[in-house]
Write a protein that holds these residues in place. Structure first.
Motif, PDB file in Angstrom:
ATOM      1  N   ASP A 158       8.466  -1.776  -9.481  1.00  0.00           N
ATOM      2  CA  ASP A 158       8.087  -2.106  -8.119  1.00  0.00           C
ATOM      3  C   ASP A 158       6.992  -1.363  -7.498  1.00  0.00           C
ATOM      4  O   ASP A 158       6.082  -2.047  -7.030  1.00  0.00           O
ATOM      5  CB  ASP A 158       9.217  -1.916  -6.922  1.00  0.00           C
ATOM      6  CG  ASP A 158      10.405  -2.920  -7.044  1.00  0.00           C
ATOM      7  OD1 ASP A 158      10.270  -3.957  -7.774  1.00  0.00           O
ATOM      8  OD2 ASP A 158      11.520  -2.883  -6.516  1.00  0.00           O
ATOM      9  N   GLU A 169       4.043  -2.972  -9.118  1.00  0.00           N
ATOM     10  CA  GLU A 169       3.643  -4.274  -8.603  1.00  0.00           C
ATOM     11  C   GLU A 169       2.843  -4.211  -7.229  1.00  0.00           C
ATOM     12  O   GLU A 169       2.027  -5.032  -7.020  1.00  0.00           O
ATOM     13  CB  GLU A 169       4.793  -5.131  -8.535  1.00  0.00           C
ATOM     14  CG  GLU A 169       5.347  -5.609 -10.007  1.00  0.00           C
ATOM     15  CD  GLU A 169       6.345  -6.590 -10.117  1.00  0.00           C
ATOM     16  OE1 GLU A 169       7.263  -6.450  -9.107  1.00  0.00           O
ATOM     17  OE2 GLU A 169       6.486  -7.396 -11.200  1.00  0.00           O
ATOM     18  N   LEU A 170       3.762  -3.126  -6.199  1.00  0.00           N
ATOM     19  CA  LEU A 170       3.089  -2.966  -5.180  1.00  0.00           C
ATOM     20  C   LEU A 170       1.571  -2.462  -5.274  1.00  0.00           C
ATOM     21  O   LEU A 170       0.815  -2.923  -4.442  1.00  0.00           O
ATOM     22  CB  LEU A 170       4.061  -2.087  -4.337  1.00  0.00           C
ATOM     23  CG  LEU A 170       5.343  -2.755  -3.707  1.00  0.00           C
ATOM     24  CD1 LEU A 170       5.776  -1.483  -2.880  1.00  0.00           C
ATOM     25  CD2 LEU A 170       4.562  -3.656  -2.454  1.00  0.00           C
ATOM     26  N   TRP A 171       1.330  -1.489  -6.108  1.00  0.00           N
ATOM     27  CA  TRP A 171       0.024  -0.898  -6.311  1.00  0.00           C
ATOM     28  C   TRP A 171      -0.902  -2.042  -6.616  1.00  0.00           C
ATOM     29  O   TRP A 171      -2.179  -2.025  -6.032  1.00  0.00           O
ATOM     30  CB  TRP A 171      -0.090   0.153  -7.406  1.00  0.00           C
ATOM     31  CG  TRP A 171      -1.272   0.550  -7.500  1.00  0.00           C
ATOM     32  CD1 TRP A 171      -2.301   0.366  -8.441  1.00  0.00           C
ATOM     33  CD2 TRP A 171      -1.721   2.017  -6.811  1.00  0.00           C
ATOM     34  NE1 TRP A 171      -3.260   1.233  -8.070  1.00  0.00           N
ATOM     35  CE2 TRP A 171      -3.166   2.150  -7.190  1.00  0.00           C
ATOM     36  CE3 TRP A 171      -1.131   2.655  -5.903  1.00  0.00           C
ATOM     37  CZ2 TRP A 171      -3.660   3.366  -6.744  1.00  0.00           C
ATOM     38  CZ3 TRP A 171      -1.691   3.896  -5.483  1.00  0.00           C
ATOM     39  CH2 TRP A 171      -3.178   4.126  -5.922  1.00  0.00           C
ATOM     40  N   GLU A 172      -0.618  -2.883  -7.520  1.00  0.00           N
ATOM     41  CA  GLU A 172      -1.552  -4.049  -7.689  1.00  0.00           C
ATOM     42  C   GLU A 172      -1.831  -4.949  -6.462  1.00  0.00           C
ATOM     43  O   GLU A 172      -2.776  -5.307  -6.329  1.00  0.00           O
ATOM     44  CB  GLU A 172      -1.169  -5.001  -8.966  1.00  0.00           C
ATOM     45  CG  GLU A 172      -1.041  -4.010 -10.121  1.00  0.00           C
ATOM     46  CD  GLU A 172      -0.259  -4.738 -11.334  1.00  0.00           C
ATOM     47  OE1 GLU A 172       0.296  -5.943 -11.160  1.00  0.00           O
ATOM     48  OE2 GLU A 172      -0.211  -4.399 -12.705  1.00  0.00           O
ATOM     49  N   ALA A 173      -0.865  -4.967  -5.681  1.00  0.00           N
ATOM     50  CA  ALA A 173      -1.049  -6.055  -4.454  1.00  0.00           C
ATOM     51  C   ALA A 173      -1.672  -5.117  -3.360  1.00  0.00           C
ATOM     52  O   ALA A 173      -2.403  -5.478  -2.458  1.00  0.00           O
ATOM     53  CB  ALA A 173       0.286  -6.583  -3.961  1.00  0.00           C
ATOM     54  N   SER A 174      -1.099  -3.836  -2.973  1.00  0.00           N
ATOM     55  CA  SER A 174      -1.628  -3.134  -1.974  1.00  0.00           C
ATOM     56  C   SER A 174      -1.427  -1.629  -2.214  1.00  0.00           C
ATOM     57  O   SER A 174      -0.169  -0.822  -2.143  1.00  0.00           O
ATOM     58  CB  SER A 174      -0.932  -3.583  -0.709  1.00  0.00           C
ATOM     59  OG  SER A 174      -1.034  -2.468   0.304  1.00  0.00           O
ATOM     60  N   ALA A 227       1.941   0.808  -1.516  1.00  0.00           N
ATOM     61  CA  ALA A 227       2.657   1.356  -2.981  1.00  0.00           C
ATOM     62  C   ALA A 227       2.838   2.665  -2.646  1.00  0.00           C
ATOM     63  O   ALA A 227       3.878   3.146  -3.027  1.00  0.00           O
ATOM     64  CB  ALA A 227       1.779   1.193  -4.249  1.00  0.00           C
TER      65      ALA A 227
END
Length: 129
Positions: free
Chosen positions: A86, A89-94, A98
């Motif tokens: 998670d 994945e959060l890092w890639e989105a925001s 993250a």
């Protein structure tokens, strides 16, 4: 160096951990289905699990019940691997979100574990009087 436990003890404790783990994993799945959004569900189970493990550790001596509930149930309930995925994945989105998620997860888990140990110890002192 200590003597290893007999094979029957090892097998019994492995079965206890597996049984508890199956129940904990099912509980995590159920909670994850009730709480929408993977990071929210993982954050919740990890903090609640840290609190409960703190109480359990303070209240129960090492033994079969602690293996069933701590290693098994709460080990299956909480999940570091989902937390890590998670976070990525959060890092890639925001990246900012993250960092917040990771910080709240770590700080919240540590605080919950500390609180659980304190609560478990306080319950032990109260029941001893």
């Amino acid at each position: 160096m200590s003597t290893p436990p007999p094979a029957s003890t090892v097998l019994r404790r492995a079965a206890l951990a597996a049984t508890g783990g199956a129940v904990g994993t099912a509980a995590r799945l159920g909670l994850g289905m009730l709480i929408t959004g993977a990071p929210s569900a993982v954050l919740t189970v990890n903090i609640v699990g840290a609190l409960l493990l703190g109480v359990l550790t303070a209240r129960l001596p090492s033994g079969d019940l602690r293996i069933l509930l701590g290693t098994g149930l709460l080990g299956g309930f909480t999940t570091y691997s989902a937390f890590a995925v998670d976070g990525v994945e959060l890092w890639e989105a925001s990246p900012l979100l993250a960092v917040g998620y990771i910080a709240v997860s770590l700080a919240g888990g540590l605080l919950a574990a500390w609180l659980g140990l304190r609560l478990g110890g306080a319950l032990g002192r109260r029941s001893a009087s």
